[in-house]
Each structure stands twice: as structure tokens, then as C-alpha cells.
Design a protein around this motif. Structure first.
Motif, PDB file in Angstrom:
ATOM      1  N   PRO A  71       0.836  -1.200   0.000  1.00 33.77           N
ATOM      2  CA  PRO A  71       0.000   0.000   0.000  1.00 33.77           C
ATOM      3  C   PRO A  71       0.872   1.251   0.000  1.00 33.77           C
ATOM      4  N   ARG A  72       0.585   2.140  -0.917  1.00 31.15           N
ATOM      5  CA  ARG A  72       1.447   3.301  -1.150  1.00 31.15           C
ATOM      6  C   ARG A  72       1.326   4.369  -0.069  1.00 31.15           C
ATOM      7  N   TYR A  73       0.178   4.465   0.606  1.00 33.27           N
ATOM      8  CA  TYR A  73      -0.036   5.552   1.568  1.00 33.27           C
ATOM      9  C   TYR A  73      -0.343   5.007   2.956  1.00 33.27           C
ATOM     10  N   LEU A  74       0.367   5.537   3.908  1.00 30.71           N
ATOM     11  CA  LEU A  74       0.138   5.275   5.324  1.00 30.71           C
ATOM     12  C   LEU A  74      -0.542   6.519   5.876  1.00 30.71           C
ATOM     13  N   VAL A  75      -1.714   6.355   6.468  1.00 29.31           N
ATOM     14  CA  VAL A  75      -2.493   7.479   6.984  1.00 29.31           C
ATOM     15  C   VAL A  75      -2.565   7.340   8.511  1.00 29.31           C
ATOM     16  N   CYS A  76      -1.856   8.229   9.203  1.00 30.30           N
ATOM     17  CA  CYS A  76      -1.824   8.216  10.670  1.00 30.30           C
ATOM     18  C   CYS A  76      -2.787   9.270  11.202  1.00 30.30           C
ATOM     19  N   VAL A  77      -3.642   8.874  12.125  1.00 26.46           N
ATOM     20  CA  VAL A  77      -4.627   9.785  12.722  1.00 26.46           C
ATOM     21  C   VAL A  77      -4.351   9.842  14.218  1.00 26.46           C
ATOM     22  N   GLU A  78      -4.224  11.071  14.719  1.00 27.94           N
ATOM     23  CA  GLU A  78      -3.928  11.243  16.139  1.00 27.94           C
ATOM     24  C   GLU A  78      -4.840  12.300  16.723  1.00 27.94           C
ATOM     25  N   GLY A  79      -5.507  11.950  17.815  1.00 31.03           N
ATOM     26  CA  GLY A  79      -6.333  12.912  18.534  1.00 31.03           C
ATOM     27  C   GLY A  79      -5.507  13.605  19.592  1.00 31.03           C
ATOM     28  N   LEU A  80      -5.977  14.744  20.022  1.00 30.38           N
ATOM     29  CA  LEU A  80      -5.255  15.525  21.028  1.00 30.38           C
ATOM     30  C   LEU A  80      -5.043  14.727  22.310  1.00 30.38           C
ATOM     31  N   PHE A  81      -6.025  13.901  22.673  1.00 30.05           N
ATOM     32  CA  PHE A  81      -5.931  13.152  23.929  1.00 30.05           C
ATOM     33  C   PHE A  81      -5.913  11.646  23.726  1.00 30.05           C
ATOM     34  N   GLY A  82      -5.836  11.207  22.491  1.00 32.95           N
ATOM     35  CA  GLY A  82      -5.913   9.772  22.247  1.00 32.95           C
ATOM     36  C   GLY A  82      -4.677   9.216  21.593  1.00 32.95           C
ATOM     37  N   PRO A  83      -4.630   7.916  21.457  1.00 39.96           N
ATOM     38  CA  PRO A  83      -3.460   7.287  20.846  1.00 39.96           C
ATOM     39  C   PRO A  83      -3.456   7.475  19.330  1.00 39.96           C
ATOM     40  N   GLU A  85      -3.453   6.148  15.668  1.00 40.82           N
ATOM     41  CA  GLU A  85      -3.963   4.984  14.937  1.00 40.82           C
ATOM     42  C   GLU A  85      -3.556   5.145  13.489  1.00 40.82           C
ATOM     43  N   TRP A  86      -3.459   4.063  12.742  1.00 44.15           N
ATOM     44  CA  TRP A  86      -3.139   4.201  11.332  1.00 44.15           C
ATOM     45  C   TRP A  86      -3.858   3.175  10.482  1.00 44.15           C
ATOM     46  N   VAL A  87      -4.035   3.568   9.235  1.00 44.59           N
ATOM     47  CA  VAL A  87      -4.598   2.717   8.196  1.00 44.59           C
ATOM     48  C   VAL A  87      -3.775   2.968   6.934  1.00 44.59           C
ATOM     49  N   TYR A  88      -4.069   2.213   5.895  1.00 39.48           N
ATOM     50  CA  TYR A  88      -3.370   2.368   4.630  1.00 39.48           C
ATOM     51  C   TYR A  88      -4.366   2.673   3.517  1.00 39.48           C
ATOM     52  N   ALA A  89      -3.885   3.337   2.485  1.00 38.12           N
ATOM     53  CA  ALA A  89      -4.639   3.514   1.242  1.00 38.12           C
ATOM     54  C   ALA A  89      -3.774   2.926   0.136  1.00 38.12           C
ATOM     55  N   ARG A  90      -4.373   2.074  -0.680  1.00 37.51           N
ATOM     56  CA  ARG A  90      -3.599   1.329  -1.668  1.00 37.51           C
ATOM     57  C   ARG A  90      -2.889   2.215  -2.680  1.00 37.51           C
ATOM     58  N   ALA A  91      -3.610   3.200  -3.237  1.00 38.94           N
ATOM     59  CA  ALA A  91      -3.049   4.047  -4.293  1.00 38.94           C
ATOM     60  C   ALA A  91      -3.613   5.460  -4.147  1.00 38.94           C
ATOM     61  N   LEU A  92      -3.132   6.370  -4.977  1.00 41.28           N
ATOM     62  CA  LEU A  92      -3.547   7.772  -4.883  1.00 41.28           C
ATOM     63  C   LEU A  92      -5.062   7.968  -4.975  1.00 41.28           C
ATOM     64  N   PRO A  93      -5.781   7.337  -5.918  1.00 42.97           N
ATOM     65  CA  PRO A  93      -7.244   7.537  -5.937  1.00 42.97           C
ATOM     66  C   PRO A  93      -7.911   7.095  -4.633  1.00 42.97           C
ATOM     67  N   ASP A  94      -7.396   6.045  -4.025  1.00 46.27           N
ATOM     68  CA  ASP A  94      -7.951   5.587  -2.743  1.00 46.27           C
ATOM     69  C   ASP A  94      -7.683   6.605  -1.644  1.00 46.27           C
ATOM     70  N   LEU A  95      -6.468   7.154  -1.633  1.00 46.53           N
ATOM     71  CA  LEU A  95      -6.140   8.189  -0.650  1.00 46.53           C
ATOM     72  C   LEU A  95      -7.035   9.407  -0.825  1.00 46.53           C
ATOM     73  N   MET A  96      -7.212   9.860  -2.057  1.00 48.65           N
ATOM     74  CA  MET A  96      -8.024  11.056  -2.297  1.00 48.65           C
ATOM     75  C   MET A  96      -9.474  10.828  -1.894  1.00 48.65           C
ATOM     76  N   ASP A  97      -9.996   9.635  -2.135  1.00 50.25           N
ATOM     77  CA  ASP A  97     -11.360   9.298  -1.711  1.00 50.25           C
ATOM     78  C   ASP A  97     -11.449   9.320  -0.191  1.00 50.25           C
ATOM     79  N   LEU A  98     -10.465   8.748   0.465  1.00 50.07           N
ATOM     80  CA  LEU A  98     -10.435   8.734   1.926  1.00 50.07           C
ATOM     81  C   LEU A  98     -10.344  10.153   2.485  1.00 50.07           C
TER      82      LEU A  98
END
Length: 142
Positions: A71-83, A85-98
Motif C-alpha cells: 500500500p502506497r499511503y500510510l495514513v496516521c490519525v492522532e487525537g489531542l488526547f488519544g493514541p 492509529e493508522w490505516v493504509y490507502a492502496r493508491a492515490l485515488p484511494d487516498l483522495m477518496d479517503l
């Protein structure tokens, strides 16, 4: 590591979430920093939304890393008070949709926090807050 385990995590492709191999999770072990694990998996920083360097208390930060293979894109999400988390997007169109689905929530949280800091006389003291306060004062002169 939150919900992410070392074997599998979620990958977004063609509008569908699938559980798949987690390159970062496999690279991350005790004594290894998350940044080192991300690099070991071949990812490099690509973009950041809700950057805490701009807004001190960014309620949500989305950091995107890229590499040549899927998967080309690693998407890390972090909240101010939370841990983190990460997910992946396979390719650029998937990332843009996400991002089309997630960015409004990040922007809403960012703008809401920014407005709270602007209205709080003891609120944030970042360069952005000082600049906005100065611009708003200048606007009152017109």
C-alpha cells in the motif's frame, strides 16, 4: 498502538476496507521508535493536515506517508488526547477518496479550536492566533 496490531490493519482500496498486512506494525518493536518503523517500512512524510506546529492544540492530526509499492499511503490519525492509529490507502485515488471523507472532520475540529482560542483572552499564543487577532483588529478600522 491502539487497535492496530502487528500482523494486520485496515487498507482502503476501491471504496472498500480490507484487513491486510501491516508493514509498519511488523517493523515496530520494543525499543524502536514509530518514526524508525515508518522509515523501515519504506515510507516518507508526504503531507500533514491539522498540523500541531501551526495550531498548538490541534484536536485531530492526519499525517500521510508515501512509498513506491502498495500500500502506497500510510495514513496516521492522532487525537489531542488519544493514541495514534493508522490505516493504509492502496493508491492515490484511494487516498483522495479517503481524504474527501475525512478532511471535513479534521477541518471542522481545527476551525472550532481556532475560534475557541481566538475568543479566549488567555487562549493560544501561537503565531497563527497572534496573526489572526491582529488581522481582525485591523479589519475593525474599516
Amino acid at each position: 498502538m491502539g487497535e492496530t496490531n502487528k500482523e494486520t490493519t485496515l487498507c482502503y482500496a476501491d471504496g472498500v476496507w480490507n484487513r491486510g498486512y501491516d508493514p509498519v506494525g511488523r517493523s515496530w518493536s520494543e525499543g524502536v521508535s514509530l518514526d524508525a518503523a515508518i522509515s523501515a517500512a519504506g515510507y516518507e512524510l508526504w503531507a500533514r493536515i491539522g498540523d500541531p506546529a501551526v495550531l498548538v492544540n490541534a484536536p485531530i492530526t492526519v499525517t500521510i506517508h508515501h512509498r513506491p509499492q502498495e500500500p502506497r499511503y500510510l495514513v496516521c490519525v492522532e487525537g489531542l488526547f488519544g493514541p495514534l492509529e493508522w490505516v493504509y490507502a492502496r493508491a492515490l485515488p484511494d487516498l483522495m477518496d479517503l481524504l474527501a471523507k475525512w478532511t471535513p472532520a479534521v477541518q471542522f475540529a481545527f476551525v472550532t479550536d481556532l475560534l475557541c482560542q481566538l475568543n479566549d483572552p488567555h487562549g493560544g499564543d501561537s503565531d497563527v492566533i497572534r496573526l489572526l487577532r491582529r488581522l481582525l483588529r485591523q479589519g475593525e478600522d474599516y
